[in-house]
Design a protein around this motif. Structure first.
Motif, PDB file in Angstrom:
ATOM      1  N   SER A   1      -5.731  -2.094   1.405  1.00 27.58           N
ATOM      2  CA  SER A   1      -5.750  -3.483   1.847  1.00 27.58           C
ATOM      3  C   SER A   1      -5.289  -4.410   0.731  1.00 27.58           C
TER       4      SER A   1
ATOM      5  N   LYS B   1      -1.571  -4.303   0.752  1.00 27.14           N
ATOM      6  CA  LYS B   1      -1.029  -5.066   1.868  1.00 27.14           C
ATOM      7  C   LYS B   1      -1.121  -6.565   1.591  1.00 27.14           C
ATOM      8  N   ARG B   2      -2.240  -6.979   1.012  1.00 27.85           N
ATOM      9  CA  ARG B   2      -2.400  -8.405   0.704  1.00 27.85           C
ATOM     10  C   ARG B   2      -1.385  -8.846  -0.349  1.00 27.85           C
TER      11      ARG B   2
ATOM     12  N   VAL C   1       1.898  -9.319   1.422  1.00 28.27           N
ATOM     13  CA  VAL C   1       1.902 -10.567   2.191  1.00 28.27           C
ATOM     14  C   VAL C   1       2.039 -11.760   1.257  1.00 28.27           C
TER      15      VAL C   1
ATOM     16  N   HIS D   1       3.898 -14.645  12.431  1.00 32.94           N
ATOM     17  CA  HIS D   1       4.860 -13.915  11.604  1.00 32.94           C
ATOM     18  C   HIS D   1       6.277 -14.025  12.165  1.00 32.94           C
TER      19      HIS D   1
ATOM     20  N   HIS E   1      -4.492 -14.708   6.027  1.00 36.13           N
ATOM     21  CA  HIS E   1      -4.435 -13.530   5.176  1.00 36.13           C
ATOM     22  C   HIS E   1      -5.312 -13.607   3.935  1.00 36.13           C
TER      23      HIS E   1
ATOM     24  N   LEU F   1       6.356  -7.413   8.863  1.00 33.17           N
ATOM     25  CA  LEU F   1       5.118  -8.004   9.382  1.00 33.17           C
ATOM     26  C   LEU F   1       5.168  -8.288  10.874  1.00 33.17           C
TER      27      LEU F   1
ATOM     28  N   HIS G   1      -7.731 -19.810  12.943  1.00 34.65           N
ATOM     29  CA  HIS G   1      -6.278 -19.770  12.813  1.00 34.65           C
ATOM     30  C   HIS G   1      -5.636 -20.852  13.683  1.00 34.65           C
TER      31      HIS G   1
END
Length: 409
Positions: A8, A11-12, A15, A79, A130, A189, A332
């Motif tokens: 993770s 992945k972060r 991003v 995205h 994120h 993404l 969000h």
């Protein structure tokens, strides 16, 4: 708080790179034109009216298109919206580099700016989605990248043009390559896109209009953006009127914009330092800006670097407002809606900065009246920023407490 796994964390990090690359592209369309504007006018036979439209096009596009970004995100996902925005920027920048019509150049510029406008709006919700545990840090990094993109495009467009045979077209085209390359990581993404499918979580414009926080934040954003665009457009002219040559005045503008990068990166520490007195930050930005304009008005040639530094640090209001957009909504959907509303209204107000400065200068023949207007906007930034700094959540001000606020936290 549970530490993320290595997967993770990886992945972060990916991003984060994508967000930074997106942010780098959001001012290249603006920064690259100003430094070769004279060449563009000469080669395309652009009239003064058309040139005036070109210089005001960014704030108009950011206001109009930015207000529509919420609907785009709902339709195609966050995205996908980022990917399409970058592709739009690339197409617009590439198209305008090789046209022979001033009208087509304007249209192509509008296309690239439309992509930038959408990118502006989706930065806070991307950070919120994120990095909910690192909002201040990642917002500051993204804001520094926005400023860095503006600085790099202004600094490198002329050298690139000169290296390509003193041709401004290649200087502009280079930035379309950056946007096109940036699309590639975002494609990864698309399979993990985020969109709202529940109508109950959507926030209508009518609800935002009745939220005092949304208006305070929009006015705060507008006051800081008006300052920024007035500085970009008129700061060198004020120094040149005081006797500095254009190279010296341009260097002072570079200081003003460049200092915004480290200042933005220090913002998380400043937010932590103010703690229970969050109003200190907006008023600090206001005071620094007022002192900077006073110094520029009274002693423009004696210490121009000092006024550039003060105004540049005062411009840290920009990443601060972006951070607040992400912090003042729980969901969000709320962040997307708030960002679109704030920037749509804010960039309309932003036009008051460069346009009002020019009008007042023409009417009075001096810089005192424009400086007074800009100092008044700085004070308003402190006033509205004080309200924004309070721990108020958008969803709590929506009708019924905000249906969106009852979604997943």
């Amino acid at each position: 708080m549970t530490q993320p796994s290595l997967e993770s964390a990886g992945k972060r990090a990916f991003v984060l790179v994508c967000i930074v690359l997106l942010a780098l592209n959001l001012r290249a369309s603006v920064g690259s034109v100003g430094v070769v504007l004279t060449d563009i006018i000469d080669d395309l036979g652009m009239s003064p009216t058309t040139a005036g439209i070109l210089t005001t096009l960014p704030v108009v596009a950011f206001a109009v298109v930015g207000s529509l970004a919420n609907a785009v995100v709902r339709a195609i996902g966050l995205h996908t919206t980022a990917t399409v925005a970058l592709a739009t920027i690339a197409v617009g920048l590439a198209s305008r580099a090789f046209v022979d019509s001033s009208t087509v150049f304007l249209v192509a510029s509008a296309v690239s700016l439309a992509g930038c406008a959408v990118g502006n709006v989706i930065l806070p919700p991307l950070v919120k989605l994120h990095f909910p545990d690192r909002i201040a840090l990642v917002s500051s990094i993204a804001s520094a990248a926005v400023v860095g993109g503006a600085t790099l495009s202004a600094a490198l467009t002329v050298p690139i043009s000169e290296a390509a045979g003193d041709n401004w077209r290649w200087g502009l085209f280079a930035w379309s390559i950056l946007a096109a390359v940036t699309v590639l990581p975002w494609l990864r993404l698309l399979g993990h896109d985020v969109r709202s499918t529940d109508g109950d979580t959507r926030i209508a414009i009518g609800e935002l209009v009745r939220a005092p926080l949304a208006w305070a934040m929009a006015l705060c954003f507008g006051c800081q953006a008006a300052q920024a665009y007035a500085q970009f457009g008129w700061f060198p002219a004020i120094l040149e009127d005081a006797g500095l040559d254009d190279a010296h005045a341009g260097a002072m503008l570079a200081i003003l914009t460049g200092i915004g990068i480290p200042a933005a990166l220090l913002l998380p520490a400043l937010i932590g330092w103010t703690g229970r007195r969050p109003w200190i930050l907006p008023w600090s930005f206001a005071v620094l800006t007022v002192v900077g304009w006073l110094g520029l008005l009274w002693w423009p040639a004696e210490a121009p670097w000092a006024w550039a530094l003060l105004l540049g640090v005062g411009s840290t209001a920009f990443p601060w407002v972006l951070t607040m957009i992400a912090k003042r909504a729980r969901t969000h959907e709320g962040t997307v809606a708030l960002s679109a509303f704030v920037q749509g209204i804010g960039y309309v107000i932003a036009a008051l900065g460069p346009f009002g400065t020019g009008v007042l200068h023409d009417a009075t023949g001096g810089w005192a009246a424009p400086a007074a207007m800009l100092m008044a906007l700085a004070v308003l930034l402190g006033i509205f920023g004080t309200y924004v700094a309070r721990p108020i959540m958008l969803e709590d001000q929506l009708p019924g407490g905000g249906a969106a606020g009852r979604g997943p936290r």
